[in-house]
Write a protein that holds these residues in place. Structure first.
Motif, short mmCIF file in Angstrom:
data_model
loop_
_atom_site.label_atom_id
_atom_site.label_comp_id
_atom_site.label_asym_id
_atom_site.label_seq_id
_atom_site.Cartn_x
_atom_site.Cartn_y
_atom_site.Cartn_z
N TRP A 83 0.87 -1.30 0.19
CA TRP A 83 0.13 -0.14 -0.14
C TRP A 83 0.98 1.28 0.14
CZ3 TRP A 83 -4.93 1.92 -0.44
CH2 TRP A 83 -5.08 3.11 0.26
N ARG A 86 2.85 1.53 -3.31
CA ARG A 86 2.11 2.07 -4.45
C ARG A 86 1.65 3.54 -4.37
NH1 ARG A 86 -1.72 -2.80 -4.91
NH2 ARG A 86 -0.22 -4.00 -6.00
N ASN A 87 1.16 4.00 -3.15
CA ASN A 87 0.78 5.10 -2.79
C ASN A 87 1.82 6.34 -3.12
OD1 ASN A 87 -2.10 5.69 -2.06
ND2 ASN A 87 -1.79 3.62 -1.24
N ASN A 89 4.55 5.83 -5.23
CA ASN A 89 4.56 6.01 -6.68
C ASN A 89 3.52 6.79 -7.31
OD1 ASN A 89 6.96 4.51 -6.59
ND2 ASN A 89 6.00 2.52 -7.06
N GLU A 90 2.46 6.65 -6.81
CA GLU A 90 1.36 7.49 -7.13
C GLU A 90 1.65 9.36 -6.92
OE1 GLU A 90 -2.72 6.49 -5.96
OE2 GLU A 90 -2.23 4.55 -6.81
N LEU A 91 2.28 9.24 -5.98
CA LEU A 91 2.64 10.50 -5.56
C LEU A 91 3.84 11.19 -6.49
CD1 LEU A 91 3.01 11.01 -1.73
CD2 LEU A 91 1.49 12.35 -3.12
N ALA A 93 4.42 10.12 -9.38
CA ALA A 93 3.89 10.36 -10.82
C ALA A 93 3.36 11.66 -10.93
CB ALA A 93 2.75 9.25 -11.16
N ARG A 94 2.89 12.37 -9.81
CA ARG A 94 2.45 13.67 -9.82
C ARG A 94 3.49 15.06 -9.86
NH1 ARG A 94 -1.41 13.17 -4.75
NH2 ARG A 94 -0.70 15.28 -4.67
#
Length: 146
Positions: A83, A86-87, A89-91, A93-94
């Protein structure tokens, strides 16, 4: 770009022998000496800086545990790790579209710390819980291959 480089370099580093170690330990069978060594290694890896190494340590603790409660605790910790990664990596990407986030992540990196501590700090600062919601199904390994 600096942010992506700083945070991307650590995860891009080779992790030699992790797959070999996993296979050896998973196949320890009744060899108490190998199992004992693998459990010791699992404890060391669980506290490592690399999410991939930590994931292996938790996996080994889960599959080698004699106590079902210990196996479940390792599985739950690994689920949380997935978790978190993943989160984070999402940060990451932003950051290309969010200069404020990019500057903040650079600031965290400049303050130092381990890869895991930086990820957790970034999640905390972004208001993302370090634990997945109940029943979210975060069961795959950090690499996404399991």
């Amino acid at each position: 770009m600096q942010t992506v480089l700083i945070f991307g370099l650590a995860s891009a580093q080779p992790q030699p022998s992790l797959q070999l170690v996993a296979k050896l330990c998973e196949n320890a069978g009744k060899d108490a000496s190998i199992k004992d060594d693998c459990l010791k290694l699992a404890k060391l890896l669980q506290w490592g800086s690399s999410p991939l190494a930590r994931s292996l340590g938790l996996h080994l603790a889960e599959v080698l545990a004699d106590d079902p409660a210990q196996a479940q605790a390792a599985k739950d910790a690994r689920r949380s790790l997935v978790w978190q990664v993943r989160n984070f990596n999402e940060l990451l990407a932003r950051v290309q579209d969010d200069a404020t986030l990019a500057h903040h992540l650079l600031s965290l990196a400049r303050n130092g710390g381990t890869e895991m501590s930086l990820q957790l700090a970034a999640l905390r600062d972004a208001g993302i819980a370090p634990e997945p919601p109940a029943g979210s199904g975060e069961e795959r390994g950090v690499s996404g291959e399991e």
